[in-house]
Design a protein around this motif. Structure first.
Motif, PDB file in Angstrom:
ATOM      1  N   ASN B 371      66.365  36.164  -3.385  1.00  0.00           N
ATOM      2  CA  ASN B 371      65.657  34.703  -3.290  1.00  0.00           C
ATOM      3  C   ASN B 371      65.017  35.095  -1.860  1.00  0.00           C
ATOM      4  OD1 ASN B 371      65.216  32.275  -2.251  1.00  0.00           O
ATOM      5  ND2 ASN B 371      66.945  31.332  -3.079  1.00  0.00           N
ATOM      6  N   LEU B 405      68.087  31.010  -8.413  1.00  0.00           N
ATOM      7  CA  LEU B 405      67.616  30.843  -6.204  1.00  0.00           C
ATOM      8  C   LEU B 405      69.058  30.912  -5.757  1.00  0.00           C
ATOM      9  CD1 LEU B 405      65.041  28.256  -6.973  1.00  0.00           C
ATOM     10  CD2 LEU B 405      64.418  30.237  -5.627  1.00  0.00           C
ATOM     11  N   LEU B 441      60.866  34.588  -5.451  1.00  0.00           N
ATOM     12  CA  LEU B 441      61.663  35.351  -5.730  1.00  0.00           C
ATOM     13  C   LEU B 441      60.846  36.836  -5.753  1.00  0.00           C
ATOM     14  CD1 LEU B 441      64.344  34.603  -7.093  1.00  0.00           C
ATOM     15  CD2 LEU B 441      63.831  34.714  -8.933  1.00  0.00           C
TER      16      LEU B 441
END
Lengths: 448, 448, 448
Positions: B371, B405, B441
């Protein structure tokens, strides 16, 4: 109740007073038109501040619009003086003055004459619950809307025959600030327990007034008790508010040992504890003991819900769980006008208060001890800690001592002993006091 | 179905074509007289080769009799032209030409006249299923025998009154070779997924033709798809064949990241995944997700079964699980003539194909992400990834993003996220693509 | 039974002899007036010694009153010649000669005339079981008392009309010693298995005579068998006795690899194994396999019960579990005269003996092996260890071999293989002998 007296030795608040106070605070908060910014938030903090004990301060923070807070930017401030839909005769068919949910939160200003067909895309109803007003927001898309009972659409259709409608949203969206409040009760150590409740929902009693009122009540009680760990209560709008607090307190985050988000504490259903992301932090273990003991449920973390999703985000990784009753989205009244003051009961609110308090006390007492007489069971009898006539079963107090002596290896904390033994942390804490007094136990230094 | 189209974008094979192809391949394989060596094995590979896609090669290996393969030695090659028991009038009462199961596999040559009493020790029947022919082998003991329906023993007893029987086994056991086949679809990385199906059983549809035909079909599909990991299909006789492959590919074993033995895919009962010996390898976790999602069962490893017992042997320790339906020995038709083409259904075969394909795709997609916006939830709304009107519940696509996430710490792979979240790997993979596109990401380098 | 013959190859004791011997030993022990010190303990050791096999010695220890044993001090020795309550006519209404439970154990000497009202505080009854005599002790508080059936209180009230009672406790409390016994059967290695049974309760058959008699019987059997680990039986008074033994054998404790407290072996209910404090020691795992296989229960450690609480104390940390049937306090007859010779049954006693013996043998056989042919399954057939005609299912003996070959990584012990496989340790041990003989397995050196 005896236990209540023991837990509340100063007798500051009887149970009946507490019950009345929790309810009264919610009644004062209910009519305020809150959103994520604006004067409704400030008025909410006024109510919370009203009955704080002497010496306990609610600190207010105002963070200017446009401030970057991690991935987000603080929005313009929203305020509203009024909003309505009137028919061609001027009769107001939907009026914010009647219910704070009638206006989509963060609606942009409107002053227009429009047909029903033009109006329809801006109307929100719940056909499956035709008497309830839904709760809708538009924080980040610049639009507007009205929420109303589905049954009222027929009235609008009737009124449409009189001519077009007058639509007024007398709101402002201007550079201002995001407001949040913070209360801190210091402890004898540096570590802190974080309590967090969102304050951005308008007239919704369970989600979020119950959390605000119970949190304020906990502050009253905890202020009178000895505290090893400090207790910090953050009252902020959901998502953007907790992210703002997190972004402005990078140093303070290291002091957070445990945390709880409080919301939905007065609705139906058993207590529900939602674990932290990692799932086996001390707060998870302490809360699980208390919640299961009271017939509640424990659920694993999921990244959807309230502000626990911000505190647990990978970059912060704070051990913050959540206590509620039936969670968001699982009861039909959720995010509707049916989540009103009649939906929350005093019994549930007080039971939630009791449970959260027991979790907090378990965390305060979660110390590690060392058995100073570890070679076999010490002779409790000659220290006056054991019944003198043998042959019968042990009392609960003796069992608490035996469990503690069997477990006090200098590495196992009271919460862990409670998990293995089934003896509540409060009883183990009393046994620890007795055994410390008899010189059979030593308190280990805290290595937090 | 939509999902099928998405998974099979080239539209190379419609579901109906696939179903017909799996069945047709089995029909061609069924009459062949297979054993662990000999021309039946070669003919079987011919059938598999027939409808491979262009550019996909089936490599054949011939390993000479007498070759030492770990603790074993490759047997002499066995072939058979015919075998029968005839009565004194020359009427054939049991004839290999009628069913490949009539002869005990690896029977030595016989040409003799003998009484029923002399013959009896060489006859195998199933009294509890008098119409079925059992399947028997004698690979390592030099003897011979016939298998027949128990009900037919009475005919032999009747015929015995005509005089002694003529017994012919026109087989050869001579230095030759053990044959196996191998198909390899390269990936963009060095690692490989091993698929293995035994091909030594004669006319037994579920055990082993279902595995051969579904494996060949998977090769067709996978050949058309992007592959991170290579896919290697080994088609070899049971036990001695997999041990031979293992002994001849010492360097190649290091490339095997995951593996599946495929057999018993068309019979009754739910999908059954048998874990690797260590039991929590990525293939175990990926297969468990898929199989449980489809109502199947997961079982622990045991050292009995098919070639998974060779791959998982202590000296190799390969992570090879097994997918089947009701396993060997748990259905009465197992290792009898009742395991015929009518015993396996197209629905079960195709459902098995789908499940194995989903496991393989999950392993291909089982990457690790980081993340890049870990301080609280990123504002998905301004990136067009979140519904704009708040107050309602999250969609499945949003939940997949939120889970990713919350979990993308650079160490947790998609299969692990799927386990915790309940979101299928394929949905997490799509969310990963969206979040990669939004710059939220990053893909971690593979450290296999 | 075949199995019995195998386990008892010398045929020293047939099952019927064993059953008679266990019962007869209890009948001799029952009338003795035992306490934690005194001649009753010495007479008890005499009975145990009586039928020990030749060459097996029971060593007696006498530890003087006043000796400090960790946190405790050895009490004065208590002996009693008689005790009674007589009415004004001299008729004895309660008499120790009738039942050893009539006198509170460790009662100080008394010779007095007193009214019923003066006597009452010294009388113990069970109103809820009016025909039973309770068992009471006063080891560390200098007082006295009588125990009697509640129904007999009415007789005393009747007799009170005749005048005051004569109360006599003809006991002595004088410097003497605490007595305990120890039997040791050496093993081929230095490590030991500890067996422990308390011997301080008077006429209570299940708690503690069953433990004493079964333990003595196990010594008889084990004395005739090869032993890798030594077996040490400690017969001592509860709590103070085991603490005394522990304090006098600091060096010996290091040799204890496993241990079991034996008590309550003849009463009702299934077998119950109580885990060691740490809960996953080899004795826990071996006992769990045996007890669950026999339909018994396994419970976690708690610091209440018998001498396991001393052995498991933090300062010793010995891996000592406990085997019993329905544990102390869970059956109404516990610590009353109803726990008599009729309460324990021969079937339960012998079943307990069998189970404990199987646990002990599993621990003796719990070795670690290494597969010397780990590259795929070795060809068992050519070594005569596998059926020659293929196609059928494996036998139990083959499965035991396959499990062992699949698990013998040099680190996994037979008990661990038994846990994973479901194959009993005794069958795995036989398979290990076969595979050692075939050169397929090697015994790893013991690293205890």
């Amino acid at each position: 109740m005896d236990d209540d007296d023991v837990d509340d030795p100063q007798g500051v608040a009887s149970g009946a007073d507490r019950r009345r106070r929790i309810r009264a605070r919610m009644e004062r908060l209910y009519p305020l038109c809150r959103s994520i910014t604006g004067d409704g938030v400030r008025a909410t903090l006024d109510v919370i501040e009203q009955d704080l004990p002497a010496g306990v301060e609610l600190v207010r923070h105002e963070v200017p619009s446009g401030t970057q807070v991690h991935d987000w930017v603080v929005n313009e401030e929203w305020n509203v003086r009024g909003a309505h839909i009137a028919d061609a005769t001027g009769r107001r068919l939907v009026d914010l003055a009647d219910h704070t949910l009638h206006l989509v939160s963060y609606s942009v200003p409107v002053r227009a004459t429009m047909t029903l067909e033009e109006l329809r895309p801006h109307l929100h109803t719940l056909p499956e619950h035709p008497d309830w007003i839904p709760y809708r927001t538009t924080y980040y898309a610049r639009t507007w809307g009205f929420c109303l009972p589905h049954r009222r659409v027929a009235e609008l259709e009737e009124a449409a025959r009189l001519g077009p409608f007058e639509v007024v949203v007398d709101s402002t969206l201007t550079p201002g600030s995001l407001t949040y409040g913070e209360i801190f009760l210091p402890g004898s150590e540096e570590g802190e327990i974080l309590l967090s409740a969102h304050l951005c929902h308008p007239s919704l009693a369970n989600d979020n007034l119950s959390g605000l009122s119970v949190a304020a009540e906990l502050v009253r009680t905890l202020a009178e008790r000895p505290r090893r760990l400090g207790v910090r209560l953050v009252l902020a709008p959901g998502t953007i508010g907790s992210i703002t607090w997190l972004s402005r307190n990078p140093a303070g985050l290291e002091r957070i040992r445990h945390g709880l988000v409080l919301t939905g504490l007065g609705g139906p259903g058993p207590l529900v504890y939602k674990r932290t992301r990692r799932g086996a932090r001390p707060v998870d273990r302490a809360a699980e003991l208390v919640v299961r003991d009271r017939g509640g449920e424990v659920r694993d973390y999921s990244p959807y819900g309230y502000d626990e999703r911000q505190y647990n985000a990978l970059g912060f990784d704070l051990p913050v769980g959540r206590i509620s009753r039936t969670p968001h989205g699982e009861y039909p009244e959720y995010h509707t006008s049916a989540d009103d003051l009649g939906f929350v009961t005093d019994d549930e609110l007080v039971a939630s208060y009791d449970a959260v308090l027991e979790v907090l006390e378990a965390l305060q007492h979660d110390r590690t001890y060392r058995n100073l007489s570890p070679y076999g069971e010490p002779q409790l009898g000659r220290r006056g800690l054991y019944p003198t006539t043998g042959g019968k079963s042990a009392t609960a107090a003796v069992m608490a001592m035996l469990w503690l002596l069997a477990s006090a290896d200098g590495a196992t904390s009271l919460v862990e002993v409670a998990e293995v033994s089934g003896v509540p942390v409060r009883d183990l804490h009393r046994a620890a006091e007795d055994l410390l007094g008899a010189g059979l136990l030593a308190l280990e230094p805290d290595d937090d």
